[in-house]
Design a protein around this motif. Structure first.
Motif, PDB file in Angstrom:
ATOM      1  N   HIS A  46     -71.792 -19.621 -58.280  1.00 30.52           N
ATOM      2  CA  HIS A  46     -72.864 -19.026 -59.094  1.00 30.52           C
ATOM      3  C   HIS A  46     -74.159 -19.831 -59.023  1.00 30.52           C
ATOM      4  N   TRP A  50     -75.143 -20.415 -64.740  1.00 32.47           N
ATOM      5  CA  TRP A  50     -74.205 -19.314 -64.924  1.00 32.47           C
ATOM      6  C   TRP A  50     -72.767 -19.830 -65.017  1.00 32.47           C
ATOM      7  N   TYR A  55     -72.168 -12.305 -62.804  1.00 31.87           N
ATOM      8  CA  TYR A  55     -72.165 -11.622 -61.515  1.00 31.87           C
ATOM      9  C   TYR A  55     -71.136 -10.504 -61.417  1.00 31.87           C
ATOM     10  N   GLU A  56     -70.768  -9.909 -62.541  1.00 32.68           N
ATOM     11  CA  GLU A  56     -69.795  -8.820 -62.485  1.00 32.68           C
ATOM     12  C   GLU A  56     -70.243  -7.644 -61.617  1.00 32.68           C
ATOM     13  N   LEU A  58     -71.625  -7.656 -58.808  1.00 34.67           N
ATOM     14  CA  LEU A  58     -71.214  -7.970 -57.445  1.00 34.67           C
ATOM     15  C   LEU A  58     -69.697  -8.074 -57.338  1.00 34.67           C
ATOM     16  N   GLN A  71     -64.010 -17.156 -58.806  1.00 37.87           N
ATOM     17  CA  GLN A  71     -65.278 -17.660 -59.336  1.00 37.87           C
ATOM     18  C   GLN A  71     -65.061 -18.919 -60.171  1.00 37.87           C
ATOM     19  N   HIS A 130     -75.095 -17.651 -54.615  1.00 32.42           N
ATOM     20  CA  HIS A 130     -76.445 -17.193 -54.964  1.00 32.42           C
ATOM     21  C   HIS A 130     -77.268 -18.364 -55.465  1.00 32.42           C
ATOM     22  N   THR A 240     -83.177 -12.242 -58.347  1.00 30.98           N
ATOM     23  CA  THR A 240     -81.865 -11.718 -58.732  1.00 30.98           C
ATOM     24  C   THR A 240     -81.586 -10.358 -58.112  1.00 30.98           C
ATOM     25  N   ILE A 244     -78.165  -8.917 -59.922  1.00 37.35           N
ATOM     26  CA  ILE A 244     -76.815  -9.218 -59.446  1.00 37.35           C
ATOM     27  C   ILE A 244     -76.028 -10.090 -60.417  1.00 37.35           C
ATOM     28  N   ALA A 245     -76.728 -10.853 -61.271  1.00 35.32           N
ATOM     29  CA  ALA A 245     -76.012 -11.732 -62.206  1.00 35.32           C
ATOM     30  C   ALA A 245     -75.438 -10.971 -63.400  1.00 35.32           C
ATOM     31  N   THR A 252     -83.339 -11.359 -64.903  1.00 31.53           N
ATOM     32  CA  THR A 252     -83.663 -10.291 -63.964  1.00 31.53           C
ATOM     33  C   THR A 252     -85.105  -9.842 -64.139  1.00 31.53           C
ATOM     34  N   VAL A 260     -78.722  -3.737 -56.446  1.00 37.67           N
ATOM     35  CA  VAL A 260     -77.513  -4.544 -56.641  1.00 37.67           C
ATOM     36  C   VAL A 260     -76.373  -3.994 -55.783  1.00 37.67           C
TER      37      VAL A 260
END
Length: 301
Positions: A46, A50, A55-56, A58, A71, A130, A240, A244-245, A252, A260
């Protein structure tokens, strides 16, 4: 622009991974398809602050495509409260790299704890990161960190990793802002030794507060590394890349769910090809993305 079938998924957390030299235990979250066997693995790092819970957008899409996603929560996660001024912060970049090695060293244990023993192909593992996570992943793909004199540091590369993806990866350190020089001295990557096949993803309008350069800073990982490499530049994308986060998170600046999905599907399609699972999704994705002007793709090697 889905490139593969979508499957039901399940998430398991937290799973503790044996580790040394950490103030807190190393924990990971595993997201996987409910069904399937011989599943490839994505180990995801991450961005700053984070955790495994981010990042759910993604991760869920990758798992739905057929990947097992692991993760870790790194020490810079905001839940641990280690800010830039904390004396321990200066070495977190090394702990991050050790976290990824630790997960890989104990991947069988992680899969067992997640109830996935016998369903995972541990010979097909890819690394994705990321922002700061991209620099972390880059180290295992072969990149080094330069010191103040321009000398390359330790080799943290990981044998057996077949491919990686760097999303919004740090550029070279010759254009760091004074703040970054003082607090983030490790942001001096040397990509000349990053030989692992890699997809680099960058936003066309990603302007870092840590660099005096423009969005081209995020292209260094592609231009300065040896082949084989792919570069995907996302029109209008910022740091972002649409969010994506997470949905509606504060960081964002360019909210766009379609962007995304584009990034998520690019990663899935590229890794299916690079890991030798399927070749068709990557070819299909590239044609659809470029014909629809959703992204620009370049290749070397």
């Amino acid at each position: 622009m889905p490139v593969v079938a979508q499957h039901q998924t399940i998430a398991i957390k937290p799973i503790t991974v044996p580790s040394e030299g950490r103030d807190v235990e190393l924990e990971v979250k595993v997201t996987a398809p409910v069904q399937g066997a011989d599943l490839p693995v994505i180990l995801f790092s991450h961005g700053n602050a984070w955790s495994m819970d981010g990042y759910e957008p993604l991760v869920d899409r990758w798992a739905a495509a057929g990947f097992v996603v692991v993760q870790p929560t790194h020490l810079d996660s905001r839940r641990f409260g280690l800010g830039f001024d904390d004396p321990r912060f200066a070495t977190i970049w090394r702990v991050r790299i050790a976290d990824l090695h630790g997960v890989l060293d104990h991947l069988g244990h992680v899969m067992e704890q997640a109830g996935l023993t016998g369903r995972v192909d541990q010979s097909r593992v890819a690394l994705v990161g990321h922002s700061w996570g991209a620099q972390t992943v880059g180290a295992l793909l072969g990149a080094r960190v330069l010191d103040d004199a321009g000398n390359a540091g330790e080799d943290f590369s990981r044998a057996g990793i077949k491919a990686g993806v760097l999303i919004a990866a740090t550029g070279t350190g010759d254009s760091l802002t004074p703040f970054a020089v003082e607090h983030l001295s490790f942001m001096r990557p040397d990509y000349s030794t990053m030989s692992t096949p890699t997809l680099v993803i960058a936003g066309e309008k990603d302007q870092s507060k840590m660099s005096t350069r423009g969005p081209d800073w995020f292209l260094d990982a592609y231009h300065l590394s040896p082949a084989p490499k792919w570069l995907m530049t996302v029109p209008e994308g910022e740091h972002t890349l649409g969010g994506i986060a997470g949905e509606a998170v504060a960081e964002t600046t360019d909210p766009d769910p379609a962007r995304v999905a584009l990034v998520a599907d690019a990663v899935s399609a590229y890794l299916f090809d690079a890991l030798g699972v399927h070749t068709d999704p990557w070819a299909t994705f590239r044609i659809a993305a470029e014909s629809g002007r959703r992204a620009t793709l370049q290749r070397k090697g």
